[in-house]
Each structure stands twice: as structure tokens, then as C-alpha cells.
Write an enzyme that holds these catalytic residues in place. Structure first.
Site, PDB file in Angstrom:
ATOM      1  N   ARG A  26      -7.297  10.553   0.907  1.00 55.93           N
ATOM      2  CA  ARG A  26      -8.742  10.596   1.162  1.00 55.93           C
ATOM      3  C   ARG A  26      -9.102  10.405   2.636  1.00 55.93           C
ATOM      4  O   ARG A  26     -10.230  10.669   3.045  1.00 55.93           O
ATOM      5  CB  ARG A  26      -9.455   9.555   0.300  1.00 55.93           C
ATOM      6  CG  ARG A  26      -9.670  10.030  -1.123  1.00 55.93           C
ATOM      7  CD  ARG A  26     -10.292   8.948  -1.982  1.00 55.93           C
ATOM      8  NE  ARG A  26      -9.315   7.945  -2.379  1.00 55.93           N
ATOM      9  CZ  ARG A  26      -9.631   6.744  -2.880  1.00 55.93           C
ATOM     10  NH1 ARG A  26     -10.900   6.421  -3.034  1.00 55.93           N
ATOM     11  NH2 ARG A  26      -8.695   5.895  -3.228  1.00 55.93           N
ATOM     12  N   ASN A 244     -10.027   3.374   2.093  1.00 54.42           N
ATOM     13  CA  ASN A 244      -9.402   4.575   1.538  1.00 54.42           C
ATOM     14  C   ASN A 244      -9.867   5.857   2.201  1.00 54.42           C
ATOM     15  O   ASN A 244      -9.226   6.894   2.067  1.00 54.42           O
ATOM     16  CB  ASN A 244      -9.693   4.660   0.037  1.00 54.42           C
ATOM     17  CG  ASN A 244      -9.037   3.521  -0.718  1.00 54.42           C
ATOM     18  OD1 ASN A 244      -7.824   3.321  -0.617  1.00 54.42           O
ATOM     19  ND2 ASN A 244      -9.824   2.741  -1.422  1.00 54.42           N
ATOM     20  N   ASN A 393     -16.164  -1.424  55.875  1.00 56.36           N
ATOM     21  CA  ASN A 393     -17.237  -0.640  55.258  1.00 56.36           C
ATOM     22  C   ASN A 393     -16.820   0.825  55.216  1.00 56.36           C
ATOM     23  O   ASN A 393     -16.455   1.402  56.242  1.00 56.36           O
ATOM     24  CB  ASN A 393     -18.515  -0.797  56.061  1.00 56.36           C
ATOM     25  CG  ASN A 393     -19.697  -0.172  55.334  1.00 56.36           C
ATOM     26  OD1 ASN A 393     -20.374  -0.831  54.552  1.00 56.36           O
ATOM     27  ND2 ASN A 393     -19.923   1.113  55.568  1.00 56.36           N
TER      28      ASN A 393
HETATM   29  C1  UD1 Z   1      -3.915  -1.166  -6.412  1.00 58.42           C
HETATM   30  C2  UD1 Z   1      -3.738  -2.078  -7.629  1.00 58.42           C
HETATM   31  C3  UD1 Z   1      -5.112  -2.438  -8.182  1.00 58.42           C
HETATM   32  C4  UD1 Z   1      -5.934  -3.106  -7.109  1.00 58.42           C
HETATM   33  C5  UD1 Z   1      -6.025  -2.212  -5.880  1.00 58.42           C
HETATM   34  C6  UD1 Z   1      -6.690  -2.959  -4.733  1.00 58.42           C
HETATM   35  C7  UD1 Z   1      -1.654  -1.335  -8.627  1.00 58.42           C
HETATM   36  C8  UD1 Z   1      -1.017  -0.592  -9.749  1.00 58.42           C
HETATM   37  N1  UD1 Z   1      -2.974  -1.377  -8.630  1.00 58.42           N
HETATM   38  O1  UD1 Z   1      -4.520   0.019  -6.879  1.00 58.42           O
HETATM   39  O2  UD1 Z   1      -4.956  -3.316  -9.289  1.00 58.42           O
HETATM   40  O3  UD1 Z   1      -7.215  -3.409  -7.597  1.00 58.42           O
HETATM   41  O4  UD1 Z   1      -4.713  -1.827  -5.421  1.00 58.42           O
HETATM   42  O5  UD1 Z   1      -6.860  -2.120  -3.630  1.00 58.42           O
HETATM   43  O6  UD1 Z   1      -0.942  -1.882  -7.807  1.00 58.42           O
HETATM   44  N2  UD1 Z   1       1.783   2.106  -2.129  1.00 58.42           N
HETATM   45  C9  UD1 Z   1       3.107   2.249  -1.773  1.00 58.42           C
HETATM   46  N3  UD1 Z   1       3.905   2.995  -2.565  1.00 58.42           N
HETATM   47  C10 UD1 Z   1       3.471   3.586  -3.696  1.00 58.42           C
HETATM   48  C11 UD1 Z   1       2.116   3.444  -4.050  1.00 58.42           C
HETATM   49  C12 UD1 Z   1       1.289   2.684  -3.232  1.00 58.42           C
HETATM   50  O7  UD1 Z   1       3.559   1.714  -0.764  1.00 58.42           O
HETATM   51  O8  UD1 Z   1       4.268   4.241  -4.363  1.00 58.42           O
HETATM   52  C13 UD1 Z   1       0.914   1.295  -1.262  1.00 58.42           C
HETATM   53  C14 UD1 Z   1      -0.252   2.065  -0.661  1.00 58.42           C
HETATM   54  O9  UD1 Z   1       0.096   2.600   0.592  1.00 58.42           O
HETATM   55  C15 UD1 Z   1      -1.330   1.002  -0.554  1.00 58.42           C
HETATM   56  C16 UD1 Z   1      -1.004   0.034  -1.674  1.00 58.42           C
HETATM   57  O10 UD1 Z   1       0.334   0.275  -2.031  1.00 58.42           O
HETATM   58  O11 UD1 Z   1      -1.255   0.298   0.679  1.00 58.42           O
HETATM   59  C17 UD1 Z   1      -1.928   0.228  -2.871  1.00 58.42           C
HETATM   60  O12 UD1 Z   1      -1.738   1.503  -3.382  1.00 58.42           O
HETATM   61  P1  UD1 Z   1      -2.944   2.344  -3.981  1.00 58.42           P
HETATM   62  O13 UD1 Z   1      -2.431   3.613  -4.485  1.00 58.42           O
HETATM   63  O14 UD1 Z   1      -4.055   2.373  -2.999  1.00 58.42           O
HETATM   64  O15 UD1 Z   1      -3.310   1.405  -5.224  1.00 58.42           O
HETATM   65  P2  UD1 Z   1      -4.673   1.383  -5.992  1.00 58.42           P
HETATM   66  O16 UD1 Z   1      -4.718   2.484  -6.958  1.00 58.42           O
HETATM   67  O17 UD1 Z   1      -5.790   1.225  -5.037  1.00 58.42           O
HETATM   68 CA    CA Z   2      -6.175   1.433  -2.585  1.00 55.60          CA
END
Ligand code: UD1
Ligand code: CA
Length: 490
Positions: A26, A244, A393
Site C-alpha cells: 500500500r 501502511n 569587507n
Molecule cells: C498483524 C497482527 C495483528 C495486529 C497487527 C498490528 C498477525 C497475524 N497479525 O497484522 O494481530 O493487530 O499486525 O499492526 O501477526 N511481516 C514479516 N514477514 C511476513 C509477514 C509480515 O516480516 O511474512 C512483518 C511486516 O513487515 C510487518 C509486520 O510483520 O512489519 C506485520 O505484518 P502485517 O502483514 O502488516 O500484519 P497485519 O496483517 O497488519
Molecule cells: Ca500492518
């Protein structure tokens, strides 16, 4: 619940694991999401700064998407952090598993944080760790009550109300309508018992709406094993917001900037218009410094007591001495002495050093230039690769010609020297102490102390030229009028 035990001291965690492998679609950017900048630091940099306050044994960043950028950024800005590679983004649980494969099983407290929460303060993480260890939990989740909880994981409590132990976290996509009514959300920061975390992660499945290994499933697994899961509820939901997209990035930047400005104002700095003032986190300022509207202070800029900067100025890595003023100017890597004046519309480039009470005025550009105490460069001048002595100056429109297309050369102007307007000083060249150059001179040879160098064409005046060459013109008419009005005796 958070049961803050007065006096209880949090231990140094075995590790902080920062999740930064996600794609961040995003953001719509060729730059990794966690490298987007706010207030002089990347999002990841802010997250790491908060993590460092816990003094963890290891600081691990899980990298994946655009990892070459993230690894290079860490090497430059956070050499104390190690990276763990997650080849494919299989979910937050998978990401932590990859980190633990690198570190081996960790004993003691392990903190996990999302890398895209730049507003989260180290103190809040420390409270989480204190609550975790004070309550003897297997896992403690940082939670908050979100006005709009859409998209977040919801906290399910055991029966017994808001203070009951946590039973599970259910992701928004997997939640029932009733569960979606829950306002208490998972911020994305956790404290775990390291050994129990390793064990539980082996049992996380991909049986969910996203088909990913959810870190959040560890909570229900540990509960199933009879361990205690708790939550540390923080009431500042603004601080817990993730970023995001670029709308949220701008909101977070505004929040963080407000926090930085407030810190300076509480320390005695006057900020006339907080709405148009932007100050990076590492900028320092003494009490009674004044920042006028439309000003940006970047990098390691420092303002001494009584310095006045602005309006409309952008300073990067610049030191401003006590009671100096800088108006409508751009300064980069410059050192401005006490009581010096800069501006309006002045460009100070790296290596500029203005002495006490020195002046760099309107439409002046300087680079690698030392301007002595009380010396003045008041108007329309380029000073490159030069030393200007005290009290000298430099006349309007002077150019220090420092570059012959291949090499750069220095110019030295002595103490109390006087360079006439519109001089060109062709480096390498020296004007001795108390030496003068005549206005309009192109100076190619050294001028000894106390001498004047005149290097320009002699003036030739041809009387009556206009009336002869342009007899019918308005010029000639004006000339005739002037002659006729001249008293006879003159
Ligand atoms: C996650 C949480 C959710 C919480 C939210 C808060 C999980 C399953 N859910 O959801 O409960 O409310 O964060 O923002 O954890 N990332 C990795 N590798 C991956 C996937 C993600 O490093 O394979 C990292 C992303 O870069 C990010 C973080 O983990 O920094 C969170 O990942 P994201 O996909 O944003 O999780 P949410 O769906 O927001
Ligand atoms: Ca997130």
C-alpha cells in the site's frame, strides 16, 4: 492485566526481534516500506531506537522484501542490529521462526515488534516487559482500545471481564461479527518466554483466511498448554498506530514532530508556529533559542542560546552560535558563530565557518569558506574555497573564482582587507592585511598588505556623442535640456 508492580525492574531481554520483511504494497513505492523517513529517521530506525532502550542481548531484524535496501540501511545506520532472512513472506509466525533459526533457542524474555510502528516509545516497550515479567506470563501482548479496530487482531479474554487472562487473538479476516465488535486490539508488540515461543511456533498452522503462519496463534497454543497469557493495555492508542500507506505516514510524521517540538518547548525553546516547523529527532537546541515560522531543522543541527532561526529557513547539520540570526536561508554543514547574521536568502554550503559577529547577507553563497570575526559579505557574492580575515569587507557582487574547470584553488583575504564591489578574485590569489581592490577589478595577482590593486579598463568619455549620433532621440532631447538649464558660470 498490566499490574504495574512498583519497584519491579524489567530484565534486559535476550533479544528484540523486529519484523520488517513484509511487502508493504500500500505504500506504492520502490523503497522498502520500513525505510520511509519521518523526522530524520527511517521507520525502522525509530523502531530500533525504541528497542535499544531495552538493552537487549541481540537485536534481530527479519528482512525479506527489498532486503538488499534494508540490509544496506542497517549496515550504515544500525551496525548493532543483525538481519535474519525470510525468503518468502509466510506470515508473522514464520518470520519469527526464521529469526529463531538464526539465533537458536533464546532463554529469558524475547520481545517481538512490527517494524512499521514509528511512534512507539521505548518506555512503552519497557512497561510491556515489566508487566510480562511481573505477572509471570508465557506471553504478554501490548494492547489498546482502538476507536476504529478494522484490520487489527482482536483480543479475546477468558470469561471474567476486561481483566481476565487472554484466551486468544483472532485476526480481523478470521473474526466473527461479534468478535469484530471488540475494541481491544493487538498492537503488534509482544513479550514472550523464549523457550516457550520456540516450542509453540512449531505448532502454528496455516489454517486461516490468509493461509499464513500467524504469530498471534502462539497465544492460544500457549493457553492450551496451560500457560498464562496476559495483556498490557496502553491508553495512548495514537502511539501504537502502524503505518501502511503514505496517508498514515504523513499522520505519523505530524505526531512525531509534535512530540519533538513539545520536548524543545518544555526545555525553553520558543517555537512561534508549531504547525509550520519541522524538527528532526536528533536536533538539539538550548533554552531561549527561537524558531520562526516555516523552518526545518534537520540532522544534527544545533541552536545555541538566543539563536534566532527563520522564518523560512532549512538547516541541515548546521551549528548556530549564541544570539546569531538566520533568516530565509538554506544552510548545509555550516558553523555559524555567536552573534553572526545570515540572510535573507543566503546559501551556506558545507565547510562554511562564520566567526563571531560575521555577516553573510542577501544572495550570498559560500562553500568551504572561513569568514573571520566581524567580517562582512553583505550582498550578492559567491565565496568558494576561501579564508576571509577578521574585519574584512567584501563588496557587493564579488565572485571568488575558485574553479578552472579542472581544479579548485583557494583565495585568502587578510584582516581588515577591503574588496571593492564587483571584483573577481581569480584563485589562487591573496589580498594582504589592510589591502584593497578597486571596484570592478579582475584580480589575478597577489595584493600586498596595505596596497590597492586596480585591474579594470580606464574610463573614456566622448563629449556630445548622443546629439551627434542620435540627434532626434529622447536621449538627445534630455541631453539638450540639461545643457540649456546649466547655469552659464559653470
Ligand atoms: C498483524 C497482527 C495483528 C495486529 C497487527 C498490528 C498477525 C497475524 N497479525 O497484522 O494481530 O493487530 O499486525 O499492526 O501477526 N511481516 C514479516 N514477514 C511476513 C509477514 C509480515 O516480516 O511474512 C512483518 C511486516 O513487515 C510487518 C509486520 O510483520 O512489519 C506485520 O505484518 P502485517 O502483514 O502488516 O500484519 P497485519 O496483517 O497488519
Ligand atoms: Ca500492518
Amino acid at each position: 492485566m498490566s499490574a504495574r508492580r512498583p519497584g519491579s525492574q524489567a530484565s534486559r531481554p535476550a533479544a528484540v526481534i523486529v519484523l520488517a520483511a513484509g511487502e508493504g504494497t500500500r505504500m506504492k513505492s520502490r523503497t522498502s516500506k520500513v525505510l520511509h523517513e519521518l523526522c530524520g529517521r527511517s521507520m525502522l530506525g525509530h523502531t530500533l531506537a525504541a528497542a535499544r532502550e531495552l538493552e537487549p542481548g541481540r537485536l534481530v531484524v527479519v528482512v525479506g522484501h527489498r532486503r538488499e535496501q534494508v540490509v544496506a540501511h542497517l549496515a550504515e545506520h544500525a551496525p548493532d542490529a543483525e538481519s535474519a532472512v525470510q525468503e518468502r513472506q509466510g506470515g508473522t509466525g514464520h518470520a519469527v521462526r526464521m529469526a529463531l533459526e538464526q539465533t537458536g533457542e533464546l532463554h529469558g524474555t524475547v520481545v517481538v515488534t512490527n517494524g512499521d510502528h514509528p511512534l512507539l516509545r521505548g518506555e512503552t516497550l519497557a512497561e510491556l516487559v515489566r508487566a510480562h515479567e511481573g505477572d509471570g506470563n508465557a506471553v504478554t501482548i501490548l494492547t489498546t482500545l482502538m476507536p476504529d479496530a478494522t484490520g487489527y487482531g482482536r483480543i479475546l479474554r477468558e470469561s471474567g471481564g476486561a481483566d481476565a487472562p487472554v484466551a486468544a487473538i483472532v485476526e480481523h479476516k478470521d473474526a466473527t461479527d461479534a468478535q469484530r465488535e471488540i475494541r481491544e486490539i493487538n498492537v503488534g508488540m509482544y513479550a514472550f518466554d523464549g523457550a516457550l515461543l520456540s516450542d509453540a511456533l512449531k505448532r502454528v498452522t496455516t489454517d486461516n483466511a490468509k493461509g499464513e503462519e500467524y504469530l498471534t496463534d502462539v497465544v492460544a497454543i500457549l493457553r492450551g498448554d496451560g500457560h498464562r497469557a496476559g495483556a498490557h493495555l496502553t491508553d495512548d492508542w495514537v502511539e501504537t498506530q502502524g503505518v501502511n500507506d503514505k496517508v498514515q505516514l504523513a499522520q505519523a510524521r505530524r505526531q512525531l514532530n509534535d512530540r519533538v517540538l513539545e520536548r524543545h518547548m518544555r526545555a525553553g525553546v520558543t517555537i512561534v508556529d508549531p504547525a509550520t516547523t519541522w524538527i528532526d529527532v536528533d536536533v538539539t537546541a538550548e533554552a531561549d533559542a527561537v524558531v520562526l515560522p516555516g523552518t526545518q531543522l534537520h540532522g544534527t543541527t544545533h541552536l545555541d542560546e538566543g539563536a534566532v532561526v527563520g522564518p523560512g529557513s532549512t538547516l541541515t547539520d548546521t551549528r548556530v552560535g549564541a544570539d546569531a540570526t538566520v533568516a530565509n536561508s538554506v544552510c548545509l554543514g555550516a558553523e555559524i558563530g555567536p552573534e553572526a547574521t545570515v540572510g535573507p536568502f543566503t546559501y551556506l554550503r558545507p565547510g562554511t565557518r562564520l566567526g563571531r559577529k560575521a555577516k553573510a547577507g542577501a544572495y550570498v553563497e559560500t562553500k568551504n569558506a572561513e569568514v573571520g570575526e566581524g567580517a562582512k559579505v553583505p550582498h550578492l557574492t559567491y565565496v568558494g574555497d576561501a579564508t576571509i580575515g577578521e574585519g574584512a569587507n567584501i563588496g557587493a557582487g564579488t565572485i571568488f573564482a575558485n574553479y578552472d574547470g579542472e581544479n579548485k584553488f583557494r583565495t585568502e583575504i587578510g584582516d581588515h582587507a577591503f574588496v571593492g564591489s564587483n571584483s573577481v578574485l581569480i584563485a589562487p590569489v591573496t589580498v594582504g592585511d589592510g589591502g584593497f581592490t578597486a571596484a570592478g577589478s579582475a584580480i589575478t595577482k597577489d595584493v600586498p598588505p596595505g596596497a590597492i590593486a586596480v585591474a579594470r579598463g580606464q574610463q573614456r568619455t566622448i563629449e556630445g556623442w548622443v546629439e551627434r549620433k542620435r540627434p532626434e532621440s529622447r536621449f538627445a532631447e534630455a541631453a539638450r535640456r540639461a545643457r540649456d538649464e546649466r547655469p552659464d558660470d559653470e
